[in-house]
Structure formats: C-alpha cells, structure tokens
Write a protein that holds these residues in place. Structure first.
Motif, PDB file in Angstrom:
ATOM      1  N   LEU A 134     -12.953  27.184  18.128  1.00  0.00           N
ATOM      2  CA  LEU A 134     -12.590  27.025  19.530  1.00  0.00           C
ATOM      3  C   LEU A 134     -13.348  25.876  20.166  1.00  0.00           C
ATOM      4  CD1 LEU A 134     -12.507  30.797  20.550  1.00  0.00           C
ATOM      5  CD2 LEU A 134     -10.573  29.331  19.939  1.00  0.00           C
ATOM      6  N   SER A 135     -14.564  25.650  19.685  1.00  0.00           N
ATOM      7  CA  SER A 135     -15.315  24.477  20.128  1.00  0.00           C
ATOM      8  C   SER A 135     -16.303  24.097  19.046  1.00  0.00           C
ATOM      9  CB  SER A 135     -16.024  24.733  21.464  1.00  0.00           C
ATOM     10  OG  SER A 135     -17.048  25.671  21.300  1.00  0.00           O
ATOM     11  N   GLY A 136     -16.490  22.778  18.899  1.00  0.00           N
ATOM     12  CA  GLY A 136     -17.317  22.244  17.832  1.00  0.00           C
ATOM     13  C   GLY A 136     -18.789  22.227  18.167  1.00  0.00           C
ATOM     14  N   PRO A 137     -19.495  21.573  17.256  1.00  0.00           N
ATOM     15  CA  PRO A 137     -19.083  20.489  16.374  1.00  0.00           C
ATOM     16  C   PRO A 137     -18.310  20.903  15.103  1.00  0.00           C
ATOM     17  CG  PRO A 137     -21.407  20.917  16.068  1.00  0.00           C
ATOM     18  CD  PRO A 137     -20.944  21.773  17.216  1.00  0.00           C
ATOM     19  N   ALA A 138     -18.224  22.156  14.765  1.00  0.00           N
ATOM     20  CA  ALA A 138     -17.418  22.524  13.601  1.00  0.00           C
ATOM     21  C   ALA A 138     -15.990  22.034  13.821  1.00  0.00           C
ATOM     22  CB  ALA A 138     -17.446  24.035  13.405  1.00  0.00           C
ATOM     23  N   GLU A 139     -15.384  21.559  12.763  1.00  0.00           N
ATOM     24  CA  GLU A 139     -14.023  21.035  12.867  1.00  0.00           C
ATOM     25  C   GLU A 139     -12.989  21.965  12.256  1.00  0.00           C
ATOM     26  OE1 GLU A 139     -14.137  17.108  11.191  1.00  0.00           O
ATOM     27  OE2 GLU A 139     -15.291  16.310  12.883  1.00  0.00           O
ATOM     28  N   THR A 140     -13.471  22.961  11.509  1.00  0.00           N
ATOM     29  CA  THR A 140     -12.561  23.919  10.896  1.00  0.00           C
ATOM     30  C   THR A 140     -13.050  25.332  11.204  1.00  0.00           C
ATOM     31  OG1 THR A 140     -13.779  23.906   8.805  1.00  0.00           O
ATOM     32  CG2 THR A 140     -11.961  22.331   9.028  1.00  0.00           C
ATOM     33  N   GLY A 141     -12.166  26.275  10.986  1.00  0.00           N
ATOM     34  CA  GLY A 141     -12.479  27.664  11.275  1.00  0.00           C
ATOM     35  C   GLY A 141     -13.263  28.333  10.164  1.00  0.00           C
ATOM     36  N   LEU A 142     -13.557  29.596  10.398  1.00  0.00           N
ATOM     37  CA  LEU A 142     -14.276  30.401   9.410  1.00  0.00           C
ATOM     38  C   LEU A 142     -13.333  30.762   8.267  1.00  0.00           C
ATOM     39  CD1 LEU A 142     -16.100  32.808  11.890  1.00  0.00           C
ATOM     40  CD2 LEU A 142     -17.033  30.751  10.785  1.00  0.00           C
ATOM     41  N   GLU A 143     -13.903  30.858   7.087  1.00  0.00           N
ATOM     42  CA  GLU A 143     -13.106  31.237   5.923  1.00  0.00           C
ATOM     43  C   GLU A 143     -12.777  32.725   5.986  1.00  0.00           C
ATOM     44  OE1 GLU A 143     -11.834  29.573   3.194  1.00  0.00           O
ATOM     45  OE2 GLU A 143     -12.333  27.777   4.351  1.00  0.00           O
ATOM     46  N   PRO A 144     -11.512  33.085   5.801  1.00  0.00           N
ATOM     47  CA  PRO A 144     -11.159  34.503   5.770  1.00  0.00           C
ATOM     48  C   PRO A 144     -11.862  35.216   4.623  1.00  0.00           C
ATOM     49  CG  PRO A 144      -9.202  33.142   5.984  1.00  0.00           C
ATOM     50  CD  PRO A 144     -10.345  32.212   5.673  1.00  0.00           C
ATOM     51  N   TYR A 145     -12.164  36.459   4.858  1.00  0.00           N
ATOM     52  CA  TYR A 145     -12.798  37.295   3.843  1.00  0.00           C
ATOM     53  C   TYR A 145     -11.905  38.516   3.646  1.00  0.00           C
ATOM     54  CZ  TYR A 145     -16.593  39.282   1.147  1.00  0.00           C
ATOM     55  OH  TYR A 145     -17.346  39.782   0.119  1.00  0.00           O
ATOM     56  N   PRO A 146     -11.690  38.938   2.399  1.00  0.00           N
ATOM     57  CA  PRO A 146     -10.793  40.082   2.181  1.00  0.00           C
ATOM     58  C   PRO A 146     -11.297  41.339   2.875  1.00  0.00           C
ATOM     59  CG  PRO A 146     -11.334  38.971   0.112  1.00  0.00           C
ATOM     60  CD  PRO A 146     -12.233  38.389   1.164  1.00  0.00           C
ATOM     61  N   ALA A 147     -10.412  41.950   3.649  1.00  0.00           N
ATOM     62  CA  ALA A 147     -10.762  43.178   4.353  1.00  0.00           C
ATOM     63  C   ALA A 147      -9.553  44.083   4.420  1.00  0.00           C
ATOM     64  CB  ALA A 147     -11.257  42.866   5.764  1.00  0.00           C
ATOM     65  N   SER A 148      -9.783  45.356   4.343  1.00  0.00           N
ATOM     66  CA  SER A 148      -8.701  46.327   4.459  1.00  0.00           C
ATOM     67  C   SER A 148      -9.264  47.626   4.988  1.00  0.00           C
ATOM     68  CB  SER A 148      -8.020  46.541   3.104  1.00  0.00           C
ATOM     69  OG  SER A 148      -8.959  47.031   2.166  1.00  0.00           O
ATOM     70  N   VAL A 149      -8.356  48.518   5.322  1.00  0.00           N
ATOM     71  CA  VAL A 149      -8.735  49.862   5.760  1.00  0.00           C
ATOM     72  C   VAL A 149      -8.053  50.848   4.841  1.00  0.00           C
ATOM     73  CG1 VAL A 149      -8.665  51.551   7.620  1.00  0.00           C
ATOM     74  CG2 VAL A 149      -9.018  49.134   8.146  1.00  0.00           C
ATOM     75  N   ALA A 150      -8.806  51.747   4.278  1.00  0.00           N
ATOM     76  CA  ALA A 150      -8.240  52.786   3.420  1.00  0.00           C
ATOM     77  C   ALA A 150      -8.995  54.083   3.684  1.00  0.00           C
ATOM     78  CB  ALA A 150      -8.365  52.394   1.940  1.00  0.00           C
ATOM     79  N   GLY A 151      -8.238  55.113   3.976  1.00  0.00           N
ATOM     80  CA  GLY A 151      -8.854  56.389   4.251  1.00  0.00           C
ATOM     81  C   GLY A 151      -9.810  56.356   5.426  1.00  0.00           C
ATOM     82  N   GLY A 152      -9.533  55.482   6.375  1.00  0.00           N
ATOM     83  CA  GLY A 152     -10.382  55.375   7.546  1.00  0.00           C
ATOM     84  C   GLY A 152     -11.664  54.593   7.307  1.00  0.00           C
ATOM     85  N   ARG A 153     -11.803  53.980   6.141  1.00  0.00           N
ATOM     86  CA  ARG A 153     -12.996  53.205   5.820  1.00  0.00           C
ATOM     87  C   ARG A 153     -12.663  51.711   5.805  1.00  0.00           C
ATOM     88  NH1 ARG A 153     -17.107  56.339   6.581  1.00  0.00           N
ATOM     89  NH2 ARG A 153     -18.371  54.941   5.306  1.00  0.00           N
ATOM     90  N   ILE A 154     -13.604  50.899   6.232  1.00  0.00           N
ATOM     91  CA  ILE A 154     -13.461  49.446   6.166  1.00  0.00           C
ATOM     92  C   ILE A 154     -13.918  48.999   4.782  1.00  0.00           C
ATOM     93  CG2 ILE A 154     -14.239  47.234   7.100  1.00  0.00           C
ATOM     94  CD1 ILE A 154     -14.837  48.758   9.734  1.00  0.00           C
ATOM     95  N   LEU A 155     -13.022  48.334   4.069  1.00  0.00           N
ATOM     96  CA  LEU A 155     -13.351  47.835   2.732  1.00  0.00           C
ATOM     97  C   LEU A 155     -13.379  46.318   2.770  1.00  0.00           C
ATOM     98  CD1 LEU A 155     -11.078  50.199   0.605  1.00  0.00           C
ATOM     99  CD2 LEU A 155     -13.481  50.510   1.275  1.00  0.00           C
ATOM    100  N   LEU A 156     -14.454  45.757   2.244  1.00  0.00           N
ATOM    101  CA  LEU A 156     -14.641  44.303   2.213  1.00  0.00           C
ATOM    102  C   LEU A 156     -14.726  43.837   0.777  1.00  0.00           C
ATOM    103  CD1 LEU A 156     -17.321  43.926   5.034  1.00  0.00           C
ATOM    104  CD2 LEU A 156     -14.831  43.637   5.220  1.00  0.00           C
ATOM    105  N   GLY A 157     -14.020  42.777   0.496  1.00  0.00           N
ATOM    106  CA  GLY A 157     -14.067  42.198  -0.856  1.00  0.00           C
ATOM    107  C   GLY A 157     -12.843  42.511  -1.655  1.00  0.00           C
TER     108      GLY A 157
END
Ligand code: FES
Length: 140
Positions: free
Chosen positions: A117-140
């Motif tokens: 939204l504002s720099g000096p960064a010129e690109t956004g954050l890298e997406p990271y795998p995330a999901s929800v299963a059984g009410g739990r947040i799973l990363l990776g």
C-alpha cells in the motif's frame, strides 16, 4: 484460552500471544525489526490454533514449529497468510491496526491481500499456504 488482539488493539499486545494453549506462540520479530530467518515451513501443515480465536478483521503473527507467517481472517470462512518477510530489505512485518507494517522503513501492506500500500517496498508480501480444517488454522 488466549485472547487474540483485534485490529484496534495496541501493537504491543500482538508481540507475544498464545494461539493454541502453551504450545503455540506468536511472536514479533527482533525488537529492532531486524531481519530474522524467514521460513516456508515444513512439509506437514502446522496447527496454528483455533480459527475461532482469530476474530474477523484481525491478524496475528505466527512463529511456531519452523513456520513464520502473518495470518488474517478477512471473513468468517476465510483465513489468509503471508510470509512476514518484507520484500524491501527483509525485515519482518507485523500486524498493526488494519495493515501489516514493516518496522524498518515503514512499508505498509494490505491485511487480507498482502499487496503493498505504501513503500519503499515495491511488491507485496508472498502468500503463505493457509487453510481451515476442523476449526483449526493450518499453515504450510
Ligand atoms: Fe521493510 Fe524496508 S525492509 S520497508
């Protein structure tokens, strides 16, 4: 049960939060915002806690079992995650109000898309795998 900060909470409350009892710890990057080891995680998803503990519109930083990510919940059914590594020079961003903010040079990123939204960064954050299963947040 630990309490997650809302986007209106003071940033200091986000510094260290338990996500899933005593086994999951959210932590901020180095106090000076200096780069730390970014991680893409292991092969098995990491259980980052109950989705019910992450209020809609809020975000947290996760540093658990080799996974470092920033995680937000844009709506009741969705959890999104990004690498916390700032694309400018590698400092670690953190949730702050309704943004991810880099402490080194103040780049700002959208909480739910990771777009810069504002720099000096010129690109956004890298997406990271995330999901929800059984009410739990799973990363990776
Ligand atoms: Fe993030 Fe420079 S390292 S803005």
């Amino acid at each position: 049960m630990p309490e997650f900060p809302t986007t209106s909470s003071a940033p200091s409350r986000r510094a260290v939060l338990g996500l899933a009892g005593s086994t999951a710890v959210l932590s901020a990057c180095a106090a000076d915002g200096a780069p730390t080891t970014g991680s893409t995680g292991g092969t098995a998803p990491v259980d980052a806690g109950s989705v019910g503990d992450l209020p809609v519109g809020s975000a947290v930083k996760v540093d658990q079992d080799g996974v470092q990510a920033v995680v937000s919940r844009p709506d009741a059914e969705t959890v999104v995650a990004f690498s916390p590594v700032c694309p400018h020079q590698g400092c670690m961003v953190a949730p702050q109000e309704e943004l991810y903010v880099c402490p080194c040079h103040s780049s700002q990123f959208d909480l739910t898309t990771g777009e810069v939204l504002s720099g000096p960064a010129e690109t956004g954050l890298e997406p990271y795998p995330a999901s929800v299963a059984g009410g739990r947040i799973l990363l990776g």
